[in-house]
Motif scaffolding. Structure first.
Motif, PDB file in Angstrom:
ATOM      1  N   LEU A  81     -53.351  15.073   4.325  1.00 43.48           N
ATOM      2  CA  LEU A  81     -52.266  14.566   5.163  1.00 43.48           C
ATOM      3  C   LEU A  81     -52.748  14.254   6.576  1.00 43.48           C
ATOM      4  CD1 LEU A  81     -49.424  17.049   4.094  1.00 43.48           C
ATOM      5  CD2 LEU A  81     -49.849  14.736   3.243  1.00 43.48           C
ATOM      6  N   GLN A  84     -51.833  10.782   7.975  1.00 40.34           N
ATOM      7  CA  GLN A  84     -50.508  10.307   7.563  1.00 40.34           C
ATOM      8  C   GLN A  84     -49.509  10.405   8.717  1.00 40.34           C
ATOM      9  OE1 GLN A  84     -49.996   8.848   4.623  1.00 40.34           O
ATOM     10  NE2 GLN A  84     -52.139   9.227   4.123  1.00 40.34           N
ATOM     11  N   HIS A  88     -44.564  11.058   6.331  1.00 38.91           N
ATOM     12  CA  HIS A  88     -45.350  11.312   5.125  1.00 38.91           C
ATOM     13  C   HIS A  88     -45.724  12.796   5.020  1.00 38.91           C
ATOM     14  CE1 HIS A  88     -45.981   6.918   4.905  1.00 38.91           C
ATOM     15  NE2 HIS A  88     -46.158   7.154   3.609  1.00 38.91           N
ATOM     16  N   LYS A  89     -46.106  13.373   6.147  1.00 36.92           N
ATOM     17  CA  LYS A  89     -46.465  14.790   6.146  1.00 36.92           C
ATOM     18  C   LYS A  89     -45.264  15.640   5.751  1.00 36.92           C
ATOM     19  CE  LYS A  89     -50.121  14.467   9.586  1.00 36.92           C
ATOM     20  NZ  LYS A  89     -50.535  14.765  10.964  1.00 36.92           N
TER      21      LYS A  89
END
Length: 120
Positions: A81, A84, A88-89
């Motif tokens: 991640l 990201q 997104h995380k």
């Protein structure tokens, strides 16, 4: 992160004096795909394993070791991640926390949502 299967693949390469590109070429895949398999970012297929056994003339004993490494590899997935977005995380972390508690109905819905884009 190098998977157990990735370590075994590297051993095969070293024993055959090959670099990643050489092995990928022999297996009929891209270097990027082979690297992703080694690092747990892509799941190796049974076809990949069968091709590996055939191309490298892997003994039955070595096949068993590779199958164990394969099974260990496909039992976990690592997602980086680090590059990201916050969204997104957050999604990845929520999904990871809720993963074990998903019902079959929820799983089916998620698969349908995620595959819908592929159908277009």
């Amino acid at each position: 992160m190098l998977t157990l299967l990735g370590k075994e693949l590297r051993k095969i390469r070293i024993n055959n004096d090959e670099i990643l590109k050489d092995m990928a070429s022999k297996l009929g895949i891209t270097s990027a795909y082979l690297s992703a398999i080694e690092n747990g970012k892509r799941e190796p297929t049974k076809k990949f394993m069968d091709t590996l056994f055939s191309i490298y003339n892997i003994s039955k004993n070595e096949q068993q070791n590779l199958i164990q490494a394969y099974q260990s590899t496909i039992e976990s997935i690592n997602i980086s991640l680090s590059n990201q977005s916050k969204e997104h995380k957050d999604l990845g972390l929520v999904f990871a926390r809720k993963f074990d508690g998903l019902t079959q109905e929820q799983i089916d819905k998620l698969i349908k949502i995620l595959n819908k884009e592929e159908d277009n």
